[in-house]
Scaffold this motif. Structure first.
Motif, PDB file in Angstrom:
ATOM      1  N   ARG A 141       9.468   6.500   4.396  1.00  0.00           N
ATOM      2  CA  ARG A 141       9.589   5.745   3.146  1.00  0.00           C
ATOM      3  C   ARG A 141       8.445   4.740   3.033  1.00  0.00           C
ATOM      4  O   ARG A 141       8.133   4.037   3.993  1.00  0.00           O
ATOM      5  CB  ARG A 141      10.918   5.014   3.071  1.00  0.00           C
ATOM      6  N   VAL A 142       7.852   4.661   1.845  1.00  0.00           N
ATOM      7  CA  VAL A 142       6.757   3.736   1.586  1.00  0.00           C
ATOM      8  C   VAL A 142       7.203   2.719   0.541  1.00  0.00           C
ATOM      9  O   VAL A 142       7.661   3.089  -0.538  1.00  0.00           O
ATOM     10  CB  VAL A 142       5.502   4.476   1.089  1.00  0.00           C
ATOM     11  N   LEU A 143       7.085   1.453   0.875  1.00  0.00           N
ATOM     12  CA  LEU A 143       7.395   0.370  -0.056  1.00  0.00           C
ATOM     13  C   LEU A 143       6.135  -0.474  -0.234  1.00  0.00           C
ATOM     14  O   LEU A 143       5.515  -0.889   0.743  1.00  0.00           O
ATOM     15  CB  LEU A 143       8.519  -0.509   0.504  1.00  0.00           C
ATOM     16  N   PHE A 144       5.753  -0.690  -1.503  1.00  0.00           N
ATOM     17  CA  PHE A 144       4.597  -1.551  -1.745  1.00  0.00           C
ATOM     18  C   PHE A 144       4.880  -2.497  -2.898  1.00  0.00           C
ATOM     19  O   PHE A 144       5.658  -2.199  -3.798  1.00  0.00           O
ATOM     20  CB  PHE A 144       3.323  -0.734  -2.017  1.00  0.00           C
ATOM     21  N   ASN A 145       4.238  -3.648  -2.829  1.00  0.00           N
ATOM     22  CA  ASN A 145       4.309  -4.630  -3.904  1.00  0.00           C
ATOM     23  C   ASN A 145       2.915  -4.782  -4.490  1.00  0.00           C
ATOM     24  O   ASN A 145       1.945  -4.949  -3.751  1.00  0.00           O
ATOM     25  CB  ASN A 145       4.811  -5.970  -3.375  1.00  0.00           C
TER      26      ASN A 145
END
Length: 261
Positions: free
Chosen positions: A174-178
């Motif tokens: 899973r990739v989470l970016f802001n």
């Protein structure tokens, strides 16, 4: 035969800063990128929310709702703040309705990965997830909720809201970016946006990338506009734009209070 990768610019949190938005859009155009997805908070904090909305409606292929876009034009809200009343008065006819009717999220395929973009969290535009979140908060960003609706659970999630850009990989790939903020960047006050690169709409695995771009702009020109318009809360705006110091922290630059957005 390899296919040319698609590129999407993802911007967020312009907050009425038209000068910063124009600089970022110029950078996007110079890179030959035509698709722009906007993750909300068009208004508040800066002086030209009306103009920012007009530009984003014209230039952004996707616009989703931010927390300011929901609460500022809320007809049931009473304002006891001079700043909030002033920012609301800057909106043009029909713009408040447009903001409150924006979609919550946007889902699509990129290089075989399900991508979901929203403003703050999977549950609400008003629920904030910081960069120093715990595992429960991380996993919650990938959940289907009444706000997101049903469908394939995302493997890539991008959001804005906190003005703190970061990239994180968790269990299951899973990739989470802001994205950080275009118009109200903190610490490093230089506007920032993200470029997503991959094969748009494809269910097949392929290369993809998440790239962060910083774009300098004429800070003093933006401050001059806010000053000429006699915008309330001007000292706080100047602190944020010149120094990346949140207005609530002006008297203590060593402090870092994560309630900015």
């Amino acid at each position: 035969m390899s296919r040319t990768l698609d590129r999407i610019a993802v911007i967020s949190d312009v907050h009425g800063n038209l000068t910063a938005l124009e600089a970022v859009l110029a950078d996007i155009a110079a890179r030959g990128i035509r698709r722009i997805f906007n993750l909300g908070d068009y208004v508040g904090k800066g002086p030209r929310g009306r103009e920012v909305i007009d530009v984003c409606r014209e230039r952004c292929e996707v616009n989703v709702q931010g927390n300011w876009d929901d609460f500022l034009p809320n007809p049931d809200r009473e304002y006891d703040s001079e700043g909030l009343a002033w920012w609301l008065a800057q909106l043009g006819e029909g713009q408040g309705k447009w903001l409150r009717e924006l979609p919550f999220c946007h889902d699509f395929l990129l290089s075989g990965r399900h991508v979901r973009l929203f403003h703050a969290s999977a549950t609400s535009v008003h629920t904030r997830v910081r960069f120093d979140h715990d595992e429960r908060e991380f996993l919650g960003m990938f959940a289907n909720t009444p706000a997101t609706g049903d469908g394939p659970a995302p493997t890539i999630v991008g959001y804005g809201d906190t003005h703190d850009p970061f990239y994180e990989v968790g269990n299951g790939g899973r990739v989470l970016f802001n994205t950080g903020s275009v118009g109200n960047a903190m610490d490093d006050a230089t506007p920032v946006y993200v470029i997503l690169e991959g094969v748009l709409g494809s269910p097949d695995p392929a290369s993809f990338a998440v790239q962060f771009i910083r774009v300098p702009y004429d800070v003093e020109a933006e401050i001059a506009v806010a000053t000429a318009m006699a915008m309330p809360e001007l000292p706080g705006y100047i602190s944020e734009l010149r120094h990346g110091v949140y207005r609530g922290d002006m008297d203590d630059p060593r402090a870092r209070k994560y309630h900015r957005a």
